[in-house]
Scaffold this active site. Sequence first.
Site, PDB file in Angstrom:
ATOM      1  N   PRO A  10       0.790  -1.225   0.000  1.00 57.52           N
ATOM      2  CG  PRO A  10      -0.174  -1.136   2.114  1.00 57.52           C
ATOM      3  CD  PRO A  10       0.497  -2.068   1.168  1.00 57.52           C
ATOM      4  CG  ASN A  11      -0.239   4.349   1.271  1.00 53.93           C
ATOM      5  OD1 ASN A  11      -1.201   4.903   0.747  1.00 53.93           O
ATOM      6  ND2 ASN A  11      -0.304   3.809   2.471  1.00 53.93           N
ATOM      7  NE  ARG A  18       3.980   6.748   1.319  1.00 53.78           N
ATOM      8  CZ  ARG A  18       4.270   5.555   1.794  1.00 53.78           C
ATOM      9  NH1 ARG A  18       4.737   4.634   0.998  1.00 53.78           N
ATOM     10  NH2 ARG A  18       4.059   5.283   3.045  1.00 53.78           N
ATOM     11  CE1 TYR A  23       8.951   5.473   2.606  1.00 54.08           C
ATOM     12  CE2 TYR A  23       7.341   7.256   2.666  1.00 54.08           C
ATOM     13  CZ  TYR A  23       7.876   6.114   3.209  1.00 54.08           C
ATOM     14  OH  TYR A  23       7.355   5.587   4.360  1.00 54.08           O
ATOM     15  CG  ASN A  75       8.314  -1.674   0.606  1.00 52.39           C
ATOM     16  OD1 ASN A  75       7.723  -1.758   1.673  1.00 52.39           O
ATOM     17  ND2 ASN A  75       8.962  -0.578   0.233  1.00 52.39           N
ATOM     18  CB  ALA A  78       1.524   0.850   6.668  1.00 49.41           C
ATOM     19  CG  HIS A  81       4.973  -1.167  10.585  1.00 42.07           C
ATOM     20  ND1 HIS A  81       6.322  -1.464  10.638  1.00 42.07           N
ATOM     21  CD2 HIS A  81       4.839  -0.202   9.618  1.00 42.07           C
ATOM     22  CE1 HIS A  81       6.971  -0.702   9.755  1.00 42.07           C
ATOM     23  NE2 HIS A  81       6.087   0.071   9.122  1.00 42.07           N
ATOM     24  CG  ASP A  88      -0.698 -16.297   9.495  1.00 36.48           C
ATOM     25  OD1 ASP A  88       0.367 -16.369  10.142  1.00 36.48           O
ATOM     26  OD2 ASP A  88      -1.820 -16.277  10.034  1.00 36.48           O
ATOM     27  CD  GLU A  99       9.876  -6.866   6.203  1.00 33.19           C
ATOM     28  OE1 GLU A  99       9.258  -7.847   6.629  1.00 33.19           O
ATOM     29  OE2 GLU A  99      10.241  -5.918   6.939  1.00 33.19           O
ATOM     30  CG  HIS A 101      10.984  -1.799   4.957  1.00 32.17           C
ATOM     31  ND1 HIS A 101       9.625  -1.720   4.818  1.00 32.17           N
ATOM     32  CD2 HIS A 101      11.238  -2.941   5.616  1.00 32.17           C
ATOM     33  CE1 HIS A 101       9.072  -2.780   5.392  1.00 32.17           C
ATOM     34  NE2 HIS A 101      10.026  -3.538   5.877  1.00 32.17           N
ATOM     35  CB  SER A 103      12.446   4.855   5.059  1.00 32.55           C
ATOM     36  OG  SER A 103      11.413   4.026   5.579  1.00 32.55           O
ATOM     37  NE  ARG A 108      10.142   6.866   8.295  1.00 31.78           N
ATOM     38  CZ  ARG A 108       9.163   6.652   7.409  1.00 31.78           C
ATOM     39  NH1 ARG A 108       9.198   5.586   6.622  1.00 31.78           N
ATOM     40  NH2 ARG A 108       8.160   7.505   7.299  1.00 31.78           N
ATOM     41  NE  ARG A 112       6.893   5.325   9.680  1.00 34.53           N
ATOM     42  CZ  ARG A 112       5.821   5.380   8.872  1.00 34.53           C
ATOM     43  NH1 ARG A 112       5.482   4.363   8.136  1.00 34.53           N
ATOM     44  NH2 ARG A 112       5.086   6.484   8.799  1.00 34.53           N
TER      45      ARG A 112
HETATM   46  C1  DQA Z   1       8.125   1.535   3.921  1.00 31.35           C
HETATM   47  C2  DQA Z   1       8.180   1.855   5.417  1.00 31.35           C
HETATM   48  C3  DQA Z   1       6.805   1.683   6.052  1.00 31.35           C
HETATM   49  O1  DQA Z   1       6.870   2.002   7.437  1.00 31.35           O
HETATM   50  C4  DQA Z   1       5.799   2.600   5.391  1.00 31.35           C
HETATM   51  O2  DQA Z   1       4.520   2.381   5.946  1.00 31.35           O
HETATM   52  C5  DQA Z   1       5.784   2.449   3.916  1.00 31.35           C
HETATM   53  C6  DQA Z   1       7.057   2.344   3.209  1.00 31.35           C
HETATM   54  C7  DQA Z   1       9.472   1.831   3.236  1.00 31.35           C
HETATM   55  O3  DQA Z   1       9.650   1.402   2.106  1.00 31.35           O
HETATM   56  O4  DQA Z   1      10.340   2.512   3.816  1.00 31.35           O
HETATM   57  O5  DQA Z   1       4.742   2.496   3.269  1.00 31.35           O
HETATM   58  O6  DQA Z   1       7.852   0.158   3.759  1.00 31.35           O
END
Ligand code: DQA
Length: 145
Positions: A10-11, A18, A23, A75, A78, A81, A88, A99, A101, A103, A108, A112
């Site tokens: 998401p996002n 964003r 980012y 990735n 959110a 977390h 699962d 995994e 990220h 950032s 942070r 997170r």
């Molecule tokens: C993220 C870090 C997450 O905490 C955040 O919710 C994201 C992006 C990252 O790529 O740094 O959406 O996964």
Amino acid sequence: MKKYLLINGPNLDMLGVREPDVYGLRTLDDLEQMMREYAKEKGVGLECFQSNHEGALIDKLHAAHWAKFDGIIYNPGAHTHYSYALRDAVAAINVPVVEVHLSDISTREEFRHVSVIAPECVAQIKGKGFAGYKEALDVLIEHAY
Ligand code: DQA
């Protein structure tokens, strides 16, 4: 040819718009393009997928098992977390997941700092921006999980 799946949660479709201070200014298209080129250089296949929906992400992870992908770069945004459903799903499949990220989630906000998904992954790469995705593909290719 080995084939890998890149999943952004998401996002991450809002990359470039964003919180650019966190980012950066490059977009999801830029990221997927970079990864497609990198995969080509490495002589492997790569499929890209992004969704803002937990169920669609679970379905994609399950499908990756049946489609016999050799690894997944993920990735979870959110969901990292709090989503035990995605944890699962990662545990349910027979495909190694790294995994990633953009950032450094460990420096942070406190919420997170925890990843509920990482314990089911073969590695976690954080705080390296786009380069972290390349490193994730290297990890998957180099290690025969
Ligand atoms: C993220 C870090 C997450 O905490 C955040 O919710 C994201 C992006 C990252 O790529 O740094 O959406 O996964």
